[in-house]
Design a protein around this motif. Structure first.
Motif, PDB file in Angstrom:
ATOM      1  N   THR A  20       0.855  -1.182   0.000  1.00 28.39           N
ATOM      2  CA  THR A  20       0.000   0.000   0.000  1.00 28.39           C
ATOM      3  C   THR A  20       0.893   1.234   0.000  1.00 28.39           C
ATOM      4  N   VAL A  21       0.598   2.185  -0.889  1.00 24.09           N
ATOM      5  CA  VAL A  21       1.356   3.431  -0.928  1.00 24.09           C
ATOM      6  C   VAL A  21       0.399   4.609  -0.809  1.00 24.09           C
ATOM      7  N   GLU A  22       0.891   5.673  -0.206  1.00 21.77           N
ATOM      8  CA  GLU A  22       0.171   6.937  -0.146  1.00 21.77           C
ATOM      9  C   GLU A  22       1.195   8.046   0.001  1.00 21.77           C
ATOM     10  N   ALA A  23       0.769   9.269  -0.242  1.00 24.80           N
ATOM     11  CA  ALA A  23       1.686  10.412  -0.179  1.00 24.80           C
ATOM     12  C   ALA A  23       2.342  10.467   1.197  1.00 24.80           C
ATOM     13  N   GLY A  24       3.622  10.753   1.187  1.00 22.02           N
ATOM     14  CA  GLY A  24       4.384  10.829   2.434  1.00 22.02           C
ATOM     15  C   GLY A  24       4.488  12.245   2.949  1.00 22.02           C
ATOM     16  N   GLU A  25       5.329  12.382   3.952  1.00 21.72           N
ATOM     17  CA  GLU A  25       5.538  13.685   4.583  1.00 21.72           C
ATOM     18  C   GLU A  25       6.997  14.112   4.444  1.00 21.72           C
ATOM     19  N   GLY A  26       7.533  13.967   3.236  1.00 18.23           N
ATOM     20  CA  GLY A  26       8.892  14.428   2.971  1.00 18.23           C
ATOM     21  C   GLY A  26       9.959  13.362   2.984  1.00 18.23           C
ATOM     22  N   SER A  27       9.586  12.124   3.258  1.00 20.67           N
ATOM     23  CA  SER A  27      10.573  11.043   3.297  1.00 20.67           C
ATOM     24  C   SER A  27       9.871   9.722   2.974  1.00 20.67           C
ATOM     25  N   ILE A  28      10.638   8.653   3.050  1.00 19.16           N
ATOM     26  CA  ILE A  28      10.063   7.318   2.867  1.00 19.16           C
ATOM     27  C   ILE A  28       9.746   6.763   4.254  1.00 19.16           C
ATOM     28  N   ASP A  29       8.470   6.568   4.521  1.00 22.40           N
ATOM     29  CA  ASP A  29       7.999   5.987   5.783  1.00 22.40           C
ATOM     30  C   ASP A  29       7.596   4.552   5.479  1.00 22.40           C
ATOM     31  N   PHE A  30       8.406   3.594   5.932  1.00 24.90           N
ATOM     32  CA  PHE A  30       8.252   2.184   5.580  1.00 24.90           C
ATOM     33  C   PHE A  30       7.803   1.369   6.777  1.00 24.90           C
ATOM     34  N   THR A  31       6.748   0.551   6.576  1.00 22.38           N
ATOM     35  CA  THR A  31       6.345  -0.402   7.608  1.00 22.38           C
ATOM     36  C   THR A  31       6.251  -1.784   6.975  1.00 22.38           C
ATOM     37  N   LEU A  32       6.629  -2.783   7.754  1.00 18.24           N
ATOM     38  CA  LEU A  32       6.647  -4.163   7.271  1.00 18.24           C
ATOM     39  C   LEU A  32       5.996  -5.070   8.294  1.00 18.24           C
ATOM     40  N   ASP A  33       5.081  -5.897   7.825  1.00 13.25           N
ATOM     41  CA  ASP A  33       4.463  -6.939   8.637  1.00 13.25           C
ATOM     42  C   ASP A  33       4.763  -8.256   7.933  1.00 13.25           C
ATOM     43  N   SER A  34       5.525  -9.110   8.589  1.00 16.42           N
ATOM     44  CA  SER A  34       5.911 -10.374   7.970  1.00 16.42           C
ATOM     45  C   SER A  34       6.172 -11.419   9.046  1.00 16.42           C
ATOM     46  N   ALA A  35       5.751 -12.652   8.764  1.00 18.59           N
ATOM     47  CA  ALA A  35       6.007 -13.752   9.689  1.00 18.59           C
ATOM     48  C   ALA A  35       7.491 -14.128   9.679  1.00 18.59           C
ATOM     49  N   VAL A  36       8.199 -13.738   8.628  1.00 16.29           N
ATOM     50  CA  VAL A  36       9.621 -14.087   8.504  1.00 16.29           C
ATOM     51  C   VAL A  36      10.503 -12.842   8.599  1.00 16.29           C
ATOM     52  N   ILE A  37      10.035 -11.852   9.356  1.00 17.77           N
ATOM     53  CA  ILE A  37      10.769 -10.591   9.448  1.00 17.77           C
ATOM     54  C   ILE A  37      12.172 -10.779  10.027  1.00 17.77           C
ATOM     55  N   ASN A  38      12.330 -11.688  10.965  1.00 19.84           N
ATOM     56  CA  ASN A  38      13.648 -11.905  11.564  1.00 19.84           C
ATOM     57  C   ASN A  38      14.643 -12.495  10.575  1.00 19.84           C
ATOM     58  N   GLN A  39      14.159 -13.340   9.682  1.00 18.10           N
ATOM     59  CA  GLN A  39      15.045 -13.958   8.700  1.00 18.10           C
ATOM     60  C   GLN A  39      15.235 -13.086   7.457  1.00 18.10           C
ATOM     61  N   TYR A  40      14.179 -12.456   6.950  1.00 19.78           N
ATOM     62  CA  TYR A  40      14.222 -11.793   5.651  1.00 19.78           C
ATOM     63  C   TYR A  40      13.848 -10.317   5.677  1.00 19.78           C
ATOM     64  N   GLY A  41      13.625  -9.757   6.836  1.00 19.97           N
ATOM     65  CA  GLY A  41      13.204  -8.356   6.930  1.00 19.97           C
ATOM     66  C   GLY A  41      14.158  -7.383   6.252  1.00 19.97           C
ATOM     67  N   ASN A  42      15.468  -7.562   6.452  1.00 14.72           N
ATOM     68  CA  ASN A  42      16.446  -6.663   5.834  1.00 14.72           C
ATOM     69  C   ASN A  42      16.427  -6.764   4.315  1.00 14.72           C
ATOM     70  N   GLN A  43      16.272  -7.975   3.794  1.00  9.11           N
ATOM     71  CA  GLN A  43      16.234  -8.173   2.345  1.00  9.11           C
ATOM     72  C   GLN A  43      14.965  -7.561   1.746  1.00  9.11           C
ATOM     73  N   ILE A  44      13.835  -7.727   2.420  1.00  9.89           N
ATOM     74  CA  ILE A  44      12.580  -7.132   1.939  1.00  9.89           C
ATOM     75  C   ILE A  44      12.721  -5.613   1.900  1.00  9.89           C
ATOM     76  N   ARG A  45      13.253  -5.049   2.958  1.00  7.33           N
ATOM     77  CA  ARG A  45      13.473  -3.597   3.023  1.00  7.33           C
ATOM     78  C   ARG A  45      14.377  -3.135   1.886  1.00  7.33           C
ATOM     79  N   LYS A  46      15.454  -3.870   1.638  1.00  9.11           N
ATOM     80  CA  LYS A  46      16.397  -3.525   0.576  1.00  9.11           C
ATOM     81  C   LYS A  46      15.695  -3.501  -0.787  1.00  9.11           C
ATOM     82  N   VAL A  47      14.898  -4.529  -1.081  1.00 14.81           N
ATOM     83  CA  VAL A  47      14.193  -4.607  -2.363  1.00 14.81           C
ATOM     84  C   VAL A  47      13.211  -3.446  -2.504  1.00 14.81           C
ATOM     85  N   VAL A  48      12.461  -3.143  -1.456  1.00 19.01           N
ATOM     86  CA  VAL A  48      11.488  -2.049  -1.499  1.00 19.01           C
ATOM     87  C   VAL A  48      12.190  -0.717  -1.749  1.00 19.01           C
TER      88      VAL A  48
END
Length: 99
Positions: A20-48
């Motif tokens: 989901t995307v919407e207009a920001g407030e001057g920067s990239i505000d990123f949120t992630l909900d994932s069952a595998v965030i501990n294993q792959y959270g950094n990689q998901i963030r990098k791709v985004v």
């Protein structure tokens, strides 16, 4: 590019992600909900963040709900949500045309 309106791409099915995307407030505000965030959270963030950079998006609030999506799926969902928010329906640069 600037986000014009809120938009969404993807599903909550297994091996997919919902972006989901919407207009920001001057920067990239990123949120992630994932069952595998501990294993792959950094990689998901990098791709985004790489995908947003390649699209020239610097001002966005982006939310990703991951259900085990591969990198290529995450990239496609981010691109889809951004182009929907821009209301761009023609001349879409699919197939590797985006940097």
């Amino acid at each position: 590019m600037e986000i014009k309106k809120p938009a969404m791409a993807g599903t909550l099915e297994s091996s997919d992600c919902q972006v989901t995307v919407e207009a920001g407030e001057g920067s990239i505000d990123f949120t992630l909900d994932s069952a595998v965030i501990n294993q792959y959270g950094n990689q998901i963030r990098k791709v985004v963040f790489e995908t947003l950079e390649n699209l020239g998006i610097k001002n966005v609030r982006i939310s990703v709900v991951d259900k085990g999506a591969l990198d290529c799926t995450i990239k496609a969902r981010v691109e889809g949500a951004v182009f929907r928010s821009l209301e761009q329906t023609e001349h879409l640069p699919w197939g590797g045309a985006i940097r």
